[in-house]
Design an enzyme around this catalytic site. Structure first.
Site, PDB file in Angstrom:
ATOM      1  N   GLU A   1     -16.286   6.127   4.959  1.00 50.03           N
ATOM      2  CA  GLU A   1     -15.554   5.562   6.091  1.00 50.03           C
ATOM      3  C   GLU A   1     -15.453   6.588   7.205  1.00 50.03           C
ATOM      4  O   GLU A   1     -15.829   7.746   7.031  1.00 50.03           O
ATOM      5  CB  GLU A   1     -14.165   5.097   5.664  1.00 50.03           C
ATOM      6  CG  GLU A   1     -13.252   6.190   5.161  1.00 50.03           C
ATOM      7  CD  GLU A   1     -11.845   5.689   4.849  1.00 50.03           C
ATOM      8  OE1 GLU A   1     -11.354   4.777   5.535  1.00 50.03           O
ATOM      9  OE2 GLU A   1     -11.235   6.242   3.925  1.00 50.03           O
TER      10      GLU A   1
ATOM     11  N   ARG B   1       0.837  -1.209   0.000  1.00 51.86           N
ATOM     12  CA  ARG B   1       0.000   0.000   0.000  1.00 51.86           C
ATOM     13  C   ARG B   1       0.866   1.250   0.000  1.00 51.86           C
ATOM     14  O   ARG B   1       0.543   2.248  -0.652  1.00 51.86           O
ATOM     15  CB  ARG B   1      -0.951  -0.024   1.209  1.00 51.86           C
ATOM     16  CG  ARG B   1      -2.040   1.024   1.113  1.00 51.86           C
ATOM     17  CD  ARG B   1      -3.122   0.830   2.149  1.00 51.86           C
ATOM     18  NE  ARG B   1      -2.611   0.922   3.508  1.00 51.86           N
ATOM     19  CZ  ARG B   1      -3.328   0.621   4.599  1.00 51.86           C
ATOM     20  NH1 ARG B   1      -4.576   0.207   4.470  1.00 51.86           N
ATOM     21  NH2 ARG B   1      -2.810   0.735   5.797  1.00 51.86           N
TER      22      ARG B   1
ATOM     23  N   LYS C   1      -2.682   6.315   1.412  1.00 52.63           N
ATOM     24  CA  LYS C   1      -2.446   6.784   2.777  1.00 52.63           C
ATOM     25  C   LYS C   1      -1.536   8.020   2.769  1.00 52.63           C
ATOM     26  O   LYS C   1      -0.424   8.012   3.315  1.00 52.63           O
ATOM     27  CB  LYS C   1      -1.878   5.649   3.638  1.00 52.63           C
ATOM     28  CG  LYS C   1      -2.379   5.731   5.089  1.00 52.63           C
ATOM     29  CD  LYS C   1      -2.199   4.408   5.789  1.00 52.63           C
ATOM     30  CE  LYS C   1      -2.253   4.523   7.285  1.00 52.63           C
ATOM     31  NZ  LYS C   1      -3.441   5.187   7.833  1.00 52.63           N
TER      32      LYS C   1
END
Ligand code: PLP
Ligand code: COI
Length: 359
Positions: free
Chosen positions: A236, A97, A200
């Site tokens: 989210e 990621r 991220k």
């Protein structure tokens, strides 16, 4: 020679002796540990990386990390298993990621081997800070990739630091453990479609601080975001994905290109399907149209683990999921138990999700 052997013995004992912390009552706070791992990218190549002791990063005032938020991070945990082994949970997915995030932010990819070496070395060097089995705490690992050096114009940095710092932590939400949390739907957006919500990037987070402040004023633990185009579909929470149990043994989770693909959520969905025979679905979830069908809701992530949600604020009112007030429901309890048992080596890991850090 005898003195040398004695010194080595003392060092070994020091390394394995635990710090004098109140392990059962740690919050999710920074604690300075002894070592961190640092590698530098310059002239198109990564250094090998090394353990260092200073927690201070000296950074040029022109660094793109400071001006243009050319920065990203990861989060994972090391846990002490019942048999004393130190276990990481699917760390390769964090490496992958971070690579996807780095590419999106025009930063050099940290190769998987360097990422894993940094994580392993930082954990190993700080073993006295790893919370003991059964304390409910863990060693939080925070890999960072930042654009350093000087740049005036808006262009990628020429050099980068990859750093891995660690800190012993307890539960993320103040309520702690499996206590119910509450979320408040935000009027603000976290991420745009085709933006950076699915990576991220550090820059995704400060925009949520104000939304979280507003959520807290309503008495909620955290903000919950709906899609930014229509403010209709669940996305989210500020630091965690959402899972929802419905009737007929169903577990659903929002599908969106603007949310972070949580490793914890992907793992829980797989556990639900494989171990509990649940029917799992990742799909658009219209909050207002479907909320009455939500039997149990939870936020999930590395920091949040699995935090059952007792109520959600939206359209000027609270929607409660539990009539009994304060208790977690059976589905989330079971998923939490299965996840935690796996992460701390209490259950057969037939998918090889945990990785031992050899001390
Ligand atoms: N969503 C956001 C915005 C996060 O910051 C995190 C934490 O990393 C998560 C979800 C959960 O992801 P993971 O389970 O990979 O930690
Ligand atoms: C994590 O769960 O690891 C995160 O990075 C979330 C963070 C906001 C604490």
């Amino acid at each position: 020679m005898r003195l040398f052997l004695e010194m080595m013995k003392v060092k070994a004992v020091q390394a394995s002796a635990k710090q004098d912390l109140d392990w059962n009552n740690l919050g999710f706070e920074y604690t300075k540990t002894d070592f961190r791992f640092s590698a530098i990218y310059e002239n198109d190549a990564w250094s090998e990386g090394e353990l260092i002791t200073s927690e201070i990063i000296q950074i040029h005032e022109g660094a793109p990390a400071l001006h243009y938020a050319q920065q990203c991070f990861e989060g994972l945990k090391a846990q002490t298993a019942k048999d004393g082994r130190i276990l990481l949970f699917r760390p390769k997915l964090n490496a992958q990621r971070m690579a996807i995030t780095a590419e999106r932010l025009s930063m050099p990819i940290v190769p998987d081997e360097l990422f894993l070496k940094g994580v392993m070395e930082a954990v190993r060097a700080n073993q006295s800070w790893i919370p003991p089995y059964g304390s409910g705490a863990s060693l939080y690992i925070r890999p960072l990739l930042i654009g350093v050096g000087e740049n005036m114009g808006l262009k990628p940095a020429k050099s980068y630091e990859f750093r891995v710092m660690v800190s012993p932590v307890g539960p993320y939400y103040k309520s702690g453990g499996l206590a119910l949390i509450s979320l408040a739907v935000s009027d603000f957006d976290r991420a745009a479609p085709h933006g950076t919500g699915d990576v991220k990037a550090g820059a995704n987070y400060p925009v949520g601080l104000y939304a979280t402040k507003k959520a807290k004023e309503l008495g909620a633990n955290e903000a919950l975001y709906l899609d930014s185009a229509e403010h209709r579909y669940l996305e989210e929470a500020g630091s965690a994905n959402i899972i929802i149990a419905q009737a007929d043994n169903k577990l659903i989770t929002p599908k969106s290109d603007a949310i972070l693909p949580s490793i914890t959520r992907r793992s829980i969905m797989a556990i639900a399907e494989q171990d509990l025979g649940m029917k799992i679905e990742e799909r658009a979830i219209d909050l207002r149209a479907e909320v009455d069908s939500f039997v149990e809701v939870a936020a999930c992530g590395t920091a949040a683990v699995l935090s059952p949600v007792g109520k959600i604020w939206f359209d000027e009112g609270w929607h409660n999921f539990y009539e009994n007030g304060e208790q977690v429901g059976p589905v989330m309890q079971e998923l939490y138990d299965l996840l935690c048992q796996l992460q701390c080596g209490e259950r057969e890991d037939h998918l090889d999700w945990t990785q031992e850090v050899k001390l």
